[in-house]
Structure formats: structure tokens, C-alpha cells
Design a protein around this motif. Sequence first.
Motif, PDB file in Angstrom:
ATOM      1  N   ALA A  58       0.834  -1.207   0.000  1.00 43.21           N
ATOM      2  CA  ALA A  58       0.000   0.000   0.000  1.00 43.21           C
ATOM      3  C   ALA A  58       0.868   1.257   0.000  1.00 43.21           C
ATOM      4  O   ALA A  58       0.524   2.264  -0.646  1.00 43.21           O
ATOM      5  N   LEU A  59       1.985   1.205   0.721  1.00 44.76           N
ATOM      6  CA  LEU A  59       2.921   2.327   0.754  1.00 44.76           C
ATOM      7  C   LEU A  59       3.406   2.681  -0.648  1.00 44.76           C
ATOM      8  O   LEU A  59       3.397   3.845  -1.059  1.00 44.76           O
ATOM      9  N   PHE A  60       3.807   1.666  -1.404  1.00 49.50           N
ATOM     10  CA  PHE A  60       4.364   1.928  -2.734  1.00 49.50           C
ATOM     11  C   PHE A  60       3.288   2.332  -3.730  1.00 49.50           C
ATOM     12  O   PHE A  60       3.506   3.233  -4.542  1.00 49.50           O
ATOM     13  N   SER A  75       2.254   5.920  -2.774  1.00 46.82           N
ATOM     14  CA  SER A  75       3.311   6.892  -3.080  1.00 46.82           C
ATOM     15  C   SER A  75       3.413   7.117  -4.584  1.00 46.82           C
ATOM     16  O   SER A  75       3.607   8.251  -5.047  1.00 46.82           O
ATOM     17  N   ALA A  76       3.292   6.044  -5.367  1.00 44.95           N
ATOM     18  CA  ALA A  76       3.345   6.185  -6.821  1.00 44.95           C
ATOM     19  C   ALA A  76       2.162   7.011  -7.329  1.00 44.95           C
ATOM     20  O   ALA A  76       2.314   7.859  -8.222  1.00 44.95           O
ATOM     21  N   LYS A  77       0.995   6.791  -6.745  1.00 47.10           N
ATOM     22  CA  LYS A  77      -0.194   7.557  -7.148  1.00 47.10           C
ATOM     23  C   LYS A  77      -0.012   9.040  -6.814  1.00 47.10           C
ATOM     24  O   LYS A  77      -0.336   9.915  -7.619  1.00 47.10           O
ATOM     25  N   LEU A  78       0.538   9.322  -5.635  1.00 50.56           N
ATOM     26  CA  LEU A  78       0.784  10.703  -5.240  1.00 50.56           C
ATOM     27  C   LEU A  78       1.796  11.351  -6.183  1.00 50.56           C
ATOM     28  O   LEU A  78       1.606  12.484  -6.629  1.00 50.56           O
ATOM     29  N   ALA A  79       2.872  10.630  -6.507  1.00 45.04           N
ATOM     30  CA  ALA A  79       3.884  11.176  -7.414  1.00 45.04           C
ATOM     31  C   ALA A  79       3.292  11.448  -8.793  1.00 45.04           C
ATOM     32  O   ALA A  79       3.630  12.442  -9.448  1.00 45.04           O
ATOM     33  N   GLU A  80       2.394  10.582  -9.233  1.00 41.54           N
ATOM     34  CA  GLU A  80       1.774  10.729 -10.550  1.00 41.54           C
ATOM     35  C   GLU A  80       0.834  11.930 -10.592  1.00 41.54           C
ATOM     36  O   GLU A  80       0.788  12.660 -11.593  1.00 41.54           O
ATOM     37  N   GLU A  81       0.090  12.156  -9.516  1.00 40.87           N
ATOM     38  CA  GLU A  81      -0.956  13.171  -9.536  1.00 40.87           C
ATOM     39  C   GLU A  81      -0.517  14.534  -8.994  1.00 40.87           C
ATOM     40  O   GLU A  81      -1.163  15.544  -9.255  1.00 40.87           O
TER      41      GLU A  81
END
Length: 264
Positions: free
Chosen positions: A203-205, A208-214
Motif C-alpha cells: 500500500a505504501l508503494f 506513493s506512486a499515485k501521489l507522485a503521478e498526480e
Amino acid sequence: MNRSVGFIGVGNMGTAIIKGLAAQKLAVHGCDLNKANLEVLAAEVGLKTAPSPKDLVRACRYVILAVKPQHLAAVVEEIAPELTPEHCLMSIAAGVTQDRLRSLSGNRCPVVRIMPNTPALVGAGVFALCFDDQKLDDERKDFIRAMHKPLGQVHELPEKLFDAFTSVAGCGPAYVFYVMDAIVEAGVNLGLPRAQSTQIVKALFSGSAKLAEESPLHLSELREMVSSPAGSTIRAIIHMDRTAVRGNIVDAVGEAYDRNVELG
């Protein structure tokens, strides 16, 4: 133009692309020594099975070589007599250059190199497409782009950058899983049950990837958001810097690059 697509080899990556194409209602054919895989795909997505690579090439205008690099030469030499200028020969084999593909196929048709990565299995891959072959027309380029877009990001790159792409994105999932596994172990070491630590890290990864993308923020700014002055996060980051974690990651990707150059 006949837009049927044929796969020689239906392993993990070939299967991922086949399922993406089938979802687009394209006519997809397949040939593989593993008949069980072919039967499963025929039942799941309507794959049309071909008795041999030559039969597949006769039925399809777009031919994707999804075999291991060590098997590719023999396959291309077998199908070469069936290739015509109307065909398009594509390869996802790492380290096999366009010049090599042209040589093996007798330069009978345009060739395209494709480099996928394993998240394509869940529709979240990153693909590099090489359209350096001057014989490729716009219609074929557009069709190949459209084939891959449902499976993830698509990047058009000159062949000279393929080793760099492979080292970053092709090998990249292994780097990510390596770091994930290490953090899971850290959680277990600190007392978290392994199953729970694994769920937390996944869930962390993904989060974090979703946050970096958006987020419009740079990756370093997102890291700084978590790094409060004199806090636990900045202490961990400084330890990573002190022990050259960033430099080791850069060097590791460089090692992958050197090996990709050797293989090519």
C-alpha cells in the motif's frame, strides 16, 4: 490492410500483450511449443492458434517475436521466406538490434523493436517503441502505438536509447521489488507480522506512486514533505546518504546498462 496480429511465443509478456489486444477486438493469432498455454488463451480471449510459425506469418501482417533472445535467430530464419513488404516484424527480445532483425529476415519487411516491462501484466506497463526503420509508414506506426497504449505508457525512442530504457524501466520492476522486500524485512525486524508488513509496504508503494503521478510537486519536494526538522524521517534519509544508497542505486542501474550493451 490486414490488421491481424500474430505472436510467436505466448509466455508472460506475450500473454499480457495478447490480452490487451483482444480487449480491443483485434484478430490475434498465436503459436507456441506450449500447447496448454495456447488452449488457455483460445478459451479466455479467442486466440486463434497456428500450427507453426510459418502458418502464423501467412495469416498475419503484424508478427510479434515474443521468444527468448537465444531462440530468436532460429525462429526468424524459419519464417523469413514467408515475409513480404506488407508484413511488419516486431521483437520484444532484449538485446536484439534492428540491424540483426533485418539481417535474419533478409530485410524483407520493416522491423520494430519493442521493450516492455512486467507491470504490463496488470495494464500498467511502460513500453519503448523504436520506429527507426525507414520502411515504416505512418499507418503502421499509428497501429502499433494504438496496440500498446491500453497496456500502459508508450515512449518512442531511437534505438541508441534502448539500452538506457531497458536499464531503467525494463529492469526497474526488480529494483522496486528489491526495495519493497527490504522494507518488509525491516518491518518484521521491528515486530510487525510478516503478512501485515507486506500489506503495508504494498500500500505504501502504490499510494506513493499515485501521489507522485498526480502531484505537481517534484519528487524531492514530496520527500521533503515527510522530512520534518530533527524528525525520524530525515534521520533515516541522512543515514541513506551517509551510506551512499543513492550512489549505489545509480551505479547499479549503470551496471545493468553495461550488461545490456554487452548483450546487444
